[in-house]
Write an enzyme that holds these catalytic residues in place. Structure first.
Site, PDB file in Angstrom:
ATOM      1  N   THR A 175     -87.313  38.994 -17.340  1.00 33.26           N
ATOM      2  CA  THR A 175     -87.226  38.272 -16.387  1.00 33.26           C
ATOM      3  C   THR A 175     -87.340  36.568 -16.909  1.00 33.26           C
ATOM      4  O   THR A 175     -88.307  36.764 -17.822  1.00 33.26           O
ATOM      5  CB  THR A 175     -88.402  38.515 -15.190  1.00 33.26           C
ATOM      6  OG1 THR A 175     -88.059  39.727 -14.494  1.00 33.26           O
ATOM      7  CG2 THR A 175     -88.248  37.372 -14.202  1.00 33.26           C
ATOM      8  N   ARG A 203     -83.077  50.187  -6.503  1.00 33.78           N
ATOM      9  CA  ARG A 203     -84.429  49.525  -6.596  1.00 33.78           C
ATOM     10  C   ARG A 203     -84.329  48.160  -6.684  1.00 33.78           C
ATOM     11  O   ARG A 203     -83.747  47.571  -7.603  1.00 33.78           O
ATOM     12  CB  ARG A 203     -85.087  50.333  -7.698  1.00 33.78           C
ATOM     13  CG  ARG A 203     -86.541  49.758  -8.222  1.00 33.78           C
ATOM     14  CD  ARG A 203     -86.592  48.630  -9.204  1.00 33.78           C
ATOM     15  NE  ARG A 203     -87.676  48.002  -9.366  1.00 33.78           N
ATOM     16  CZ  ARG A 203     -88.244  47.043 -10.042  1.00 33.78           C
ATOM     17  NH1 ARG A 203     -87.313  46.167 -10.316  1.00 33.78           N
ATOM     18  NH2 ARG A 203     -89.400  46.691 -10.324  1.00 33.78           N
ATOM     19  N   VAL A 204     -85.023  47.522  -6.102  1.00 30.75           N
ATOM     20  CA  VAL A 204     -85.263  45.829  -6.034  1.00 30.75           C
ATOM     21  C   VAL A 204     -86.641  45.510  -6.485  1.00 30.75           C
ATOM     22  O   VAL A 204     -87.596  46.014  -5.666  1.00 30.75           O
ATOM     23  CB  VAL A 204     -84.869  45.258  -4.715  1.00 30.75           C
ATOM     24  CG1 VAL A 204     -84.860  43.863  -4.735  1.00 30.75           C
ATOM     25  CG2 VAL A 204     -83.374  45.422  -4.553  1.00 30.75           C
ATOM     26  N   GLY A 205     -86.873  44.776  -7.409  1.00 30.56           N
ATOM     27  CA  GLY A 205     -88.165  44.256  -7.501  1.00 30.56           C
ATOM     28  C   GLY A 205     -88.794  42.994  -6.804  1.00 30.56           C
ATOM     29  O   GLY A 205     -88.322  42.508  -5.500  1.00 30.56           O
ATOM     30  N   ASP A 206     -89.812  42.264  -7.378  1.00 29.91           N
ATOM     31  CA  ASP A 206     -90.443  41.126  -6.713  1.00 29.91           C
ATOM     32  C   ASP A 206     -89.342  39.931  -6.843  1.00 29.91           C
ATOM     33  O   ASP A 206     -89.640  39.046  -5.969  1.00 29.91           O
ATOM     34  CB  ASP A 206     -91.628  40.903  -7.415  1.00 29.91           C
ATOM     35  CG  ASP A 206     -91.691  40.555  -8.677  1.00 29.91           C
ATOM     36  OD1 ASP A 206     -90.869  41.445  -9.475  1.00 29.91           O
ATOM     37  OD2 ASP A 206     -92.346  39.761  -9.333  1.00 29.91           O
ATOM     38  N   THR A 225     -93.633  37.456 -13.189  1.00 30.78           N
ATOM     39  CA  THR A 225     -92.634  38.543 -14.154  1.00 30.78           C
ATOM     40  C   THR A 225     -93.751  39.530 -14.296  1.00 30.78           C
ATOM     41  O   THR A 225     -94.904  39.150 -14.461  1.00 30.78           O
ATOM     42  CB  THR A 225     -92.431  38.054 -15.490  1.00 30.78           C
ATOM     43  OG1 THR A 225     -91.931  38.869 -16.439  1.00 30.78           O
ATOM     44  CG2 THR A 225     -93.425  37.041 -16.309  1.00 30.78           C
ATOM     45  N   GLY A 226     -93.129  40.748 -14.523  1.00 36.41           N
ATOM     46  CA  GLY A 226     -93.932  41.988 -14.528  1.00 36.41           C
ATOM     47  C   GLY A 226     -93.718  43.009 -13.741  1.00 36.41           C
ATOM     48  O   GLY A 226     -92.475  43.005 -13.488  1.00 36.41           O
ATOM     49  N   GLY A 228     -92.646  44.840 -10.865  1.00 35.40           N
ATOM     50  CA  GLY A 228     -92.397  44.167  -9.527  1.00 35.40           C
ATOM     51  C   GLY A 228     -92.997  44.872  -8.399  1.00 35.40           C
ATOM     52  O   GLY A 228     -93.496  44.192  -7.322  1.00 35.40           O
TER      53      GLY A 228
HETATM   54  N1  ASP Z   1     -90.346  41.575 -12.263  1.00 38.15           N
HETATM   55  C1  ASP Z   1     -89.448  42.265 -12.552  1.00 38.15           C
HETATM   56  C2  ASP Z   1     -88.890  43.371 -11.660  1.00 38.15           C
HETATM   57  O1  ASP Z   1     -90.034  44.063 -11.445  1.00 38.15           O
HETATM   58  C3  ASP Z   1     -89.175  42.406 -14.022  1.00 38.15           C
HETATM   59  C4  ASP Z   1     -90.127  41.792 -14.941  1.00 38.15           C
HETATM   60  O2  ASP Z   1     -90.367  40.687 -14.774  1.00 38.15           O
HETATM   61  O3  ASP Z   1     -90.273  42.314 -16.074  1.00 38.15           O
HETATM   62  O4  ASP Z   1     -87.975  43.566 -11.392  1.00 38.15           O
END
Ligand code: ASP
Length: 309
Positions: A175, A203-206, A225-226, A228
């Site tokens: 990200t 799937r949709v993240g944050d 980031t991380g 989600g």
């Molecule tokens: N936050 C992002 C998601 O979950 C992925 C990431 O930041 O590594 O889609």
């Protein structure tokens, strides 16, 4: 009411970096791309441009790099496709825009911004988001544009591990994001991602969710980031800004509490970049490393990957 400020720009290139996977050559190339994004975004701020323009500029450059999990370097989903998500928010007006699950958009951050500026909506997904892009003459690319060998091999590895363990091994991989304070004292935040390798079922993240992966108001701007799911469940970006606004917590304390306590308490990991209206900022993460960089109030640039003493 905002007041004149000294510009500050903070960016991240994802919290998924692991030392054993980072060769010296690759680290050098990534640092060069972070530097380029910082310089270009900061040039916008220095010439009196808006925080929104600076955030967009820095993120476009990281989306165009093959090294980050966004735009060109986006990870593959379970079906071998790239599904991109992005969002942007203007702290002064609380306007926001986002796109999710797009396959043919070269720079999702610009589409998110177009949703904010050229539609009455906040979030558009999938084919609808792409039809909207075409309706305002924004060109689409062939999905093959997003093929990179490294990401393809990461998917093959994830599929192999999944078959062995018979469970999903979707994992966070990157990200990009930016937060900026402009000379007019306005804050903005933006985030763009390919999501998680081997993700499925739409799937949709944050990252495209306002309040989870991105938030900005008059006092604070955050990009996350991380993992989600955990950033959504803790409404991480908004929680940080709410703490700054309602509890007058210093931005570093608010960001630290959410990243080091609220998210891991649920089992998640990742990091954020968080900036306040006085130009104070923090970049906490609880993973091994997070690509990050900033140009501070003194105009000093710094780029970092792992924990620094
Ligand atoms: N936050 C992002 C998601 O979950 C992925 C990431 O930041 O590594 O889609």
């Amino acid at each position: 009411m905002s007041r004149a400020a000294i510009p500050v720009l903070v960016i991240h290139g994802g919290a998924g970096v692991i030392a054993k996977d980072l060769s010296p050559e690759k680290e050098k190339a990534i640092r060069a791309d972070l530097k380029q994004a910082l310089e270009a975004g900061y040039a916008v701020l220095k010439s009196g441009g808006s925080s929104l323009d600076a955030v967009s500029k820095a993120i476009v450059l990281m989306e165009d790099s093959p090294y980050f999990n966004a735009g060109k370097g986006a990870v593959f989903n379970h079906d071998g496709k790239n599904e991109l998500d992005a969002s942007i928010m203007d702290g002064a007006s609380l306007r926001a825009g986002s796109v999710a699950n797009v396959h043919k958009v070269k720079n999702p951050i610009l589409r998110a911004r177009a949703v904010m500026e050229k539609s009455p909506h906040v979030m558009l997904v999938g084919d609808g988001a792409e039809a909207f892009a075409q309706s305002i003459d924004m060109p689409l690319v062939d999905p093959k544009y997003f093929y990179t060998e490294e990401r393809w091999q990461q998917l093959q590895q994830a599929l192999k591990e999944e078959a062995e363990k018979e469970k999903s091994t979707a994992s966070p991989h990157g990200t990009v994001g930016a937060v900026a304070l402009d000379a007019a004292g306005h804050l903005a935040a933006g985030t763009s991602t390919g999501g998680m390798t081997n993700k499925r079922y739409g799937r949709v993240g944050d990252s495209p969710i306002i309040g989870a992966g991105t938030y900005a108001n008059a006092k604070c701007a955050v990009s996350a980031t991380g993992w989600g799911e955990f950033y959504i469940r803790t409404v991480a970006a908004h929680d940080i800004c709410a703490r700054v606004e309602y509890k007058s917590e210093p931005v570093a304390q608010a960001a630290n509490d959410v990243v080091m306590s609220a998210v891991p308490k649920l089992g998640g990991d990742g990091g954020v970049i968080a900036l306040d209206a006085d130009g104070n900022f923090a970049t906490p993460f609880n993973t091994e490393g997070m690509f990050r960089g900033w140009i501070d109030k003194e105009g000093k640039m710094h780029i970092a990957v792992f924990v620094e003493k």
